[in-house]
Scaffold this active site. Structure first.
Site, short mmCIF file in Angstrom:
data_model
loop_
_atom_site.label_atom_id
_atom_site.label_comp_id
_atom_site.label_asym_id
_atom_site.label_seq_id
_atom_site.Cartn_x
_atom_site.Cartn_y
_atom_site.Cartn_z
N MET A 150 15.01 -7.93 2.52
CA MET A 150 16.23 -7.12 2.65
C MET A 150 17.26 -7.67 1.67
SD MET A 150 15.62 -4.88 5.12
CE MET A 150 17.15 -4.41 5.89
N ASP B 125 7.10 -4.59 -4.10
CA ASP B 125 7.13 -4.31 -2.67
C ASP B 125 7.38 -2.82 -2.41
OD1 ASP B 125 7.40 -5.36 0.19
OD2 ASP B 125 9.33 -4.33 -0.08
N PHE B 126 6.69 -2.27 -1.42
CA PHE B 126 6.89 -0.91 -0.91
C PHE B 126 7.03 0.13 -2.04
CE2 PHE B 126 9.07 2.53 1.42
CZ PHE B 126 8.23 2.62 2.51
N VAL B 127 5.98 0.23 -2.84
CA VAL B 127 6.03 1.17 -3.96
C VAL B 127 5.85 2.61 -3.51
CG1 VAL B 127 5.28 -0.53 -5.63
CG2 VAL B 127 3.57 0.82 -4.41
N ARG B 128 5.56 2.83 -2.24
CA ARG B 128 5.50 4.21 -1.73
C ARG B 128 6.87 4.87 -1.72
NH1 ARG B 128 2.89 4.37 4.04
NH2 ARG B 128 3.84 6.44 3.86
N GLU C 69 2.28 -2.71 -3.92
CA GLU C 69 1.92 -2.64 -2.50
C GLU C 69 2.03 -1.19 -2.04
OE1 GLU C 69 3.38 -4.24 1.90
OE2 GLU C 69 4.77 -3.69 0.32
N LYS D 111 -22.03 3.14 -4.48
CA LYS D 111 -20.98 2.25 -4.97
C LYS D 111 -20.21 1.66 -3.78
CE LYS D 111 -20.28 4.74 -9.31
NZ LYS D 111 -19.27 5.43 -10.17
N GLY E 77 -14.71 0.58 -5.64
CA GLY E 77 -15.83 1.43 -6.05
C GLY E 77 -15.46 2.46 -7.09
N HIS F 287 1.15 -11.83 4.56
CA HIS F 287 2.22 -12.25 5.47
C HIS F 287 2.53 -11.18 6.51
CE1 HIS F 287 4.00 -9.96 2.22
NE2 HIS F 287 5.02 -9.67 3.00
N ASP F 288 2.23 -9.91 6.22
CA ASP F 288 2.49 -8.82 7.16
C ASP F 288 1.35 -8.65 8.16
OD1 ASP F 288 5.03 -7.93 6.29
OD2 ASP F 288 4.12 -6.96 4.57
N LYS G 73 -26.04 -12.02 -0.33
CA LYS G 73 -26.52 -11.37 0.90
C LYS G 73 -25.56 -11.69 2.03
CE LYS G 73 -29.66 -13.29 3.55
NZ LYS G 73 -29.10 -13.24 4.92
#
Length: 667
Positions: free
Chosen positions: A322, A442-445, A467, A529, A535, A548-549, A633
């Protein structure tokens, strides 16, 4: 009853019985074999003289014979009158017993005397064995005692020792002295000093002094010595060879660095990055920079190439997510100087420092006239015009948001040119003045990837990770097998950045949660894939198990703890850029396990674009070949490279963790 007292011997006579008691003091000396013969003679005389005591005495009364000091015997008879002839026979028997007693006493005295002499000889030898050795003029006298067990019992102050030493001694007979003299070794007289020329004919050795003795360590090569010349020539050649190798190595490293700098892309780095998240949710509770800096050497030694640091700016929340004044780097993790010191320690160990930058939102310093917190302070005094207009909580006057709204703080409008310019200047300041090498975004959405592309092109980071957090598909509480829509959304954001940034492969993390519980079929898609972002676009996929979240003390989506080893075996042997979480490496006891897997990755030459060929993915396990030299394996089913028809070459097992995972290298 009559008693006959004979000096120290008392004879009690009763019908058919005869008791003889001795009042002579017991002598604890061994007399040898004579003792038994004397005893037998004594008993024989008694039997001959007294075998018919019932014929001597006419009644059960006793007869007492006493012998005085002069040797005269007196007889007291009680009871019936005794025959005079029989009394005479008894007196003669008593005289014989008295003579035998005297003879036994003499023998006993002689035996005791011999033993005293024997002990005296022993003690005399003991005394003569004590020598005083003069070690040195400054040393004390040292006494050497060579005694037997008797010396431990009898000491110098013992009364018995004095009696033995001062008692009577018997001289050696002439015949014994002659025999001793005939067998005695003729030794030369003892010499005080064997090296004294006045008393000895022997001369000391004429030895050289220590500094005159030849030493191989101090020896110098002789002139015209062919072997020495060859050795010297060989050393010269070896020095030249090593110098050329070092010069060639420096040129090679320089060429490689130059080549990598040309090929390096912010979204992929060198293609062989291994990132370490260097904090958790509770790291803000202490001076974290000073705690992390000493670990740089260990991280570099274990194969880590980049360290993701926590948010550096002043923040309303201590964790740093913040932010308020972006240029104030005195945070809960430490001061700005401590941050620079930590980054310098990372650089000293050839590690990249990735800064966690929060660009989506920013906390205001003041309230507006309406009581809304939308007035910013510090070096970037923005107002409501820097806030998106569709954020309902902060009355922003900017343009609409280009992504999802983060409702906890004002969302920044990146469409504003002054905002983008300020952000770019701040990122360049972090790169040039503080020393950061790359970014974790951070929080690229919350804003479009197009703006991220602009920021990356300006700040030129060595590596960048976005992220982009999105939910996976579930059906009836169970994870769906097909997660193509989820990984497509992540790839769409990467495309929006022009491929300039990588993104966390949240799809792979979610699939691993279920796949490692005997559902390994989830790790292969219909095209053969891997099923995550790995993939489809492995060079932009940053794989991880926890952060951390999801973990730490928040625990929003923790990775199954009993599957951590399998999870790291998967992401550290597959393409993409793997991330190691601080808690797993230093708190969960997986330091050595993860280091071993990193070493296997480097030895096999695996990078972010390595090809993957999956051989098996079912309920029992998972088998895949990564690159040309590594086969791995997962699971508990029985498999090895020799059982695979399509797997050519000779393979050697490198890591064997049983039913968790196994690794093979091509020989």
């Amino acid at each position: 009853m009559a008693t006959i007292s004979l000096a120290d011997v008392t004879i009690w006579t009763l019908p058919h019985n005869l008791y003889v008691s001795s009042r002579i003091c017991p002598i604890n000396l061994y007399l040898g074999p004579k003792e038994s013969s004397l005893t037998r003679k004594r008993s024989e005389i008694k039997r001959k003289c007294l075998h018919k005591s019932n014929n001597i005495l006419k009644s059960r009364d006793a007869v007492c014979y006493s012998v005085g000091e002069s040797g005269e015997v007196s007889v007291n008879i009680a009871g019936d009158e005794v025959n005079e002839d029989e009394l005479m026979a008894t007196r003669n028997a008593i005289l014989l017993i008295e003579k035998e007693r005297d003879r036994l006493l003499n023998e006993l005295a002689m035996s005791k005397l011999k033993q005293q002499e024997f002990l005296s000889i022993i003690m005399h030898d003991r005394k003569t064995s004590i020598k005083e050795i003069e070690v040195d003029e400054m040393d004390k006298n040292v006494k050497v005692v060579n005694g037997g067990r008797l010396a431990l019992v009898i000491d110098d102050d013992s009364q018995k020792l004095k009696l033995l030493n001062n008692g009577p001694r018997r001289e050696i007979p002439d015949w014994m002295a002659r025999r001793i003299g005939s067998v005695r070794v003729k030794l030369p007289p003892r010499k005080i000093n064997a090296f004294d020329p006045d008393t000895s004919k022997f001369k000391p050795l004429d030895l050289p002094k220590p500094d005159e003795v030849w030493s191989i360590a101090q020896a110098k090569p002789k002139d015209r010595d062919v072997s020495i010349d060859r050795v010297i020539d060989k050393e010269v050649v070896e020095k030249k060879r090593k110098a050329l190798e070092r010069a060639l190595q420096r040129k090679t490293v320089q060429w490689q660095e130059t080549a990598e700098e040309i090929k390096t892309e912010p979204g992929t780095g060198t293609g062989r990055e291994i990132v370490f998240q260097g904090f958790n949710w509770e790291s803000c509770r202490k001076k974290w920079y000073m705690d992390l800096a000493p670990k740089a050497a260990d991280l570099s030694r274990c194969g880590i190439t980049a360290v993701w640091l926590p948010p550096p700016t002043e923040s309303v929340a201590p964790q740093g997510y913040m932010p308020s004044d972006l240029y104030n780097l005195n945070s809960a993790y430490g001061t700005q100087e401590e941050l620079k010191y930590c980054i310098q320690e990372l650089h000293n160990q050839h590690l990249l420092a990735l800064g966690d930058v929060v660009l989506n939102h920013r906390c205001a310093h003041k309230q507006s006239e309406n009581g809304i917190w939308n007035i910013f302070g510090g070096k970037l005094p923005w107002g409501p015009e820097a806030i998106v207009c569709d954020d309902p909580n902060f009355q922003g006057r900017g343009g609409p948001s280009s992504g999802d709204i983060f409702h906890a703080a004002p969302n920044i409008d990146h469409s504003q040119e002054f905002v983008r310019n300020d952000v770019k200047q701040w990122l360049n300041w972090l790169r040039n003045n503080i020393g950061y090498d790359g970014w974790r975004l951070d929080f690229v959405r919350g804003f479009s990837g197009e703006y991220v592309k602009e920021y990356i092109e300006t700040s030129k980071p060595a590596f960048a990770i976005g992220e982009y957090w999105d939910s996976l598909s579930y059906e009836g509480g169970n994870l769906c097998y097909n997660q193509d829509a989820h990984r497509q959304r992540v790839i769409n954001w990467i495309n929006a950045t022009g491929g300039s940034s990588s993104a966390f492969d949240v799809t792979t993390k979610g699939i691993l949660h279920s796949a490692l519980h005997n559902e390994y079929w989830r790790l292969i898609d219909p095209n053969g894939k891997p099923t995550g972002v790995m993939g489809w676009w492995p060079s932009r996929a940053v794989t991880f198990l926890e952060n951390h979240d999801t973990g730490s003390t928040q625990g929003h989506w923790p990775f199954p703890r009993d599957k951590l080893m399998q999870g790291y075996a998967y992401i550290l042997t597959h393409p993409g850029t793997p991330v190691v979480f601080y808690d797993h490496f230093y708190d969960f006891g997986l330091h050595d396990v993860i280091t071993e897997l990193i070493d296997a990755r480097k030895r096999a030459g695996i990078h972010c674009r390595s090809p993957v060929k999956i051989y098996h993915a079912n309920n029992d396990g998972y088998v895949a070949q990564i690159g040309d030299t590594l086969v791995m394996k997962l699971g508990h089913f029985d498999w090895n490279p020799s059982k695979e028809i399509d797997l050519d070459g000779s393979w050697q097992k490198f890591v064997d963790k049983g039913s968790d995972y196994q690794l093979w290298f091509r020989m």
